[in-house]
Design a protein around this motif. Structure first.
Motif, short mmCIF file in Angstrom:
data_model
loop_
_atom_site.label_atom_id
_atom_site.label_comp_id
_atom_site.label_asym_id
_atom_site.label_seq_id
_atom_site.Cartn_x
_atom_site.Cartn_y
_atom_site.Cartn_z
N PRO A 4 0.80 -1.23 0.00
CA PRO A 4 0.00 0.00 0.00
C PRO A 4 0.83 1.28 0.00
O PRO A 4 0.34 2.34 -0.35
CB PRO A 4 -0.84 -0.10 1.27
N ASP A 5 2.12 1.19 0.35
CA ASP A 5 2.95 2.39 0.40
C ASP A 5 3.99 2.42 -0.72
O ASP A 5 4.92 3.22 -0.68
CB ASP A 5 3.64 2.51 1.74
N GLU A 6 3.83 1.57 -1.74
CA GLU A 6 4.80 1.53 -2.83
C GLU A 6 4.57 2.64 -3.84
O GLU A 6 3.46 3.17 -3.96
CB GLU A 6 4.73 0.18 -3.54
N ARG A 7 5.61 2.94 -4.58
CA ARG A 7 5.50 3.92 -5.65
C ARG A 7 4.96 3.24 -6.90
O ARG A 7 5.27 2.07 -7.15
CB ARG A 7 6.84 4.56 -5.93
N VAL A 8 4.16 3.97 -7.69
CA VAL A 8 3.53 3.44 -8.88
C VAL A 8 3.89 4.35 -10.05
O VAL A 8 3.73 5.57 -9.96
CB VAL A 8 1.99 3.39 -8.71
N TYR A 19 4.70 9.63 -14.72
CA TYR A 19 4.51 10.06 -13.34
C TYR A 19 4.79 8.88 -12.42
O TYR A 19 4.27 7.79 -12.63
CB TYR A 19 3.09 10.56 -13.11
N VAL A 20 5.60 9.09 -11.40
CA VAL A 20 5.84 8.08 -10.38
C VAL A 20 5.21 8.63 -9.10
O VAL A 20 5.58 9.70 -8.61
CB VAL A 20 7.35 7.80 -10.18
N VAL A 21 4.23 7.89 -8.56
CA VAL A 21 3.38 8.40 -7.49
C VAL A 21 3.42 7.46 -6.30
O VAL A 21 3.37 6.25 -6.44
CB VAL A 21 1.92 8.52 -8.00
N ARG A 22 3.49 8.04 -5.13
CA ARG A 22 3.25 7.30 -3.88
C ARG A 22 1.96 7.90 -3.32
O ARG A 22 1.86 9.10 -3.13
CB ARG A 22 4.39 7.46 -2.89
N VAL A 23 1.01 7.04 -3.07
CA VAL A 23 -0.31 7.51 -2.67
C VAL A 23 -0.62 7.09 -1.24
O VAL A 23 -0.16 6.05 -0.78
CB VAL A 23 -1.39 6.99 -3.66
N THR A 24 -1.36 7.93 -0.53
CA THR A 24 -1.83 7.59 0.82
C THR A 24 -3.35 7.54 0.79
O THR A 24 -4.00 8.36 0.13
CB THR A 24 -1.37 8.63 1.85
N THR A 25 -3.89 6.56 1.47
CA THR A 25 -5.34 6.40 1.51
C THR A 25 -5.81 6.37 2.96
O THR A 25 -5.07 5.99 3.86
CB THR A 25 -5.78 5.09 0.82
N GLY A 34 1.24 11.51 -1.98
CA GLY A 34 2.22 11.82 -0.95
C GLY A 34 3.58 12.13 -1.55
O GLY A 34 4.39 12.84 -0.97
N GLU A 35 3.84 11.60 -2.74
CA GLU A 35 5.11 11.83 -3.43
C GLU A 35 4.85 11.78 -4.92
O GLU A 35 4.08 10.95 -5.41
CB GLU A 35 6.08 10.72 -3.04
N LEU A 36 5.45 12.70 -5.65
CA LEU A 36 5.28 12.76 -7.10
C LEU A 36 6.62 13.04 -7.75
O LEU A 36 7.30 14.00 -7.40
CB LEU A 36 4.27 13.85 -7.49
N THR A 37 6.99 12.18 -8.69
CA THR A 37 8.19 12.38 -9.48
C THR A 37 7.76 12.39 -10.95
O THR A 37 6.99 11.53 -11.38
CB THR A 37 9.21 11.24 -9.26
N MET A 38 8.27 13.37 -11.69
CA MET A 38 7.95 13.47 -13.11
C MET A 38 9.20 13.14 -13.90
O MET A 38 10.24 13.78 -13.73
CB MET A 38 7.45 14.87 -13.44
N ILE A 39 9.12 12.15 -14.79
CA ILE A 39 10.24 11.76 -15.63
C ILE A 39 9.88 12.11 -17.06
O ILE A 39 8.97 11.50 -17.66
CB ILE A 39 10.53 10.25 -15.49
N ALA A 40 10.55 13.09 -17.61
CA ALA A 40 10.26 13.56 -18.96
C ALA A 40 10.83 12.61 -20.00
O ALA A 40 11.85 11.94 -19.77
CB ALA A 40 10.82 14.96 -19.16
N ASP A 41 10.17 12.57 -21.16
CA ASP A 41 10.70 11.80 -22.28
C ASP A 41 12.02 12.42 -22.72
O ASP A 41 12.30 13.60 -22.43
CB ASP A 41 9.72 11.82 -23.46
N GLY A 42 12.83 11.66 -23.41
CA GLY A 42 14.14 12.14 -23.85
C GLY A 42 14.04 13.46 -24.62
O GLY A 42 13.27 13.58 -25.56
#
Length: 168
Positions: A4-8, A19-25, A34-42
């Motif tokens: 439940p606490d993994e990044r998706v 988008y790499v997201v860690r969500v809290t419910t 709870g956490e957001l990482t944005m990885i842009a295309d090349g």
């Protein structure tokens, strides 16, 4: 199986970003990022407008539902195309309202009161649900009758037998 606490990692159609997201419910509120990482295309840079365009609510709902489905390995009976495209707007009552309305029409029952009674909602909510069902293609969109169906007579009633009873 995801915890439940993994990044998706989520890739949205039309976005040049993963988008790499860690969500809290919690039971008291909807899912939150709870956490957001944005990885842009090349070769693509993330600018101010790109950050403002992040659909945070959609990402939170998508991640929470993906984790709840054991990483996409489990499906549920009320899964629909609407649930996968915009999970934050998914309402399983829409499909159910369409099914009840179809049945009511085929049986000659009043549609709005029948749907309202079975779903335990108001008639204005029924109208909204049926509009969404029509837009989603679950309800063929035929016009609902404005007039109520004729009243059914009980088979145990008796016809008047004397002229006095007929005048009443």
């Amino acid at each position: 199986m995801p915890g439940p606490d993994e990044r998706v990692a989520i890739r949205l159609v039309g976005h040049r970003v993963t988008y790499v997201v860690r969500v809290t419910t919690s039971a008291a509120s909807e899912p939150r990022v709870g956490e957001l990482t944005m990885i842009a295309d090349g070769g693509t840079a993330i600018d101010y407008d790109g950050v403002r365009a992040v659909p945070v609510r959609r990402l939170a709902h998508t991640a929470a539902q993906w984790i709840a489905r054991a990483g996409g390995l489990v499906g549920f009976p009320d899964d629909t195309a609407e649930a996968h495209t915009q999970p934050e707007n998914h309402d399983p009552r829409v499909w159910r309202a369409a099914q009840i309305a179809e049945r009511a029409l085929s049986l000659g029952l009043s549609v709005r009161p029948t749907v309202a009674a079975e779903l335990n909602v108001s008639k204005s909510t029924v109208d909204r649900l049926l509009r969404r069902a029509k837009a989603g293609g679950w309800f063929d969109g035929q016009e609902l009758p404005k007039r109520p169906p004729p009243q059914q007579r009980d088979s145990t009633t008796t016809a008047p037998t004397t002229p006095e009873e007929t005048r009443r």
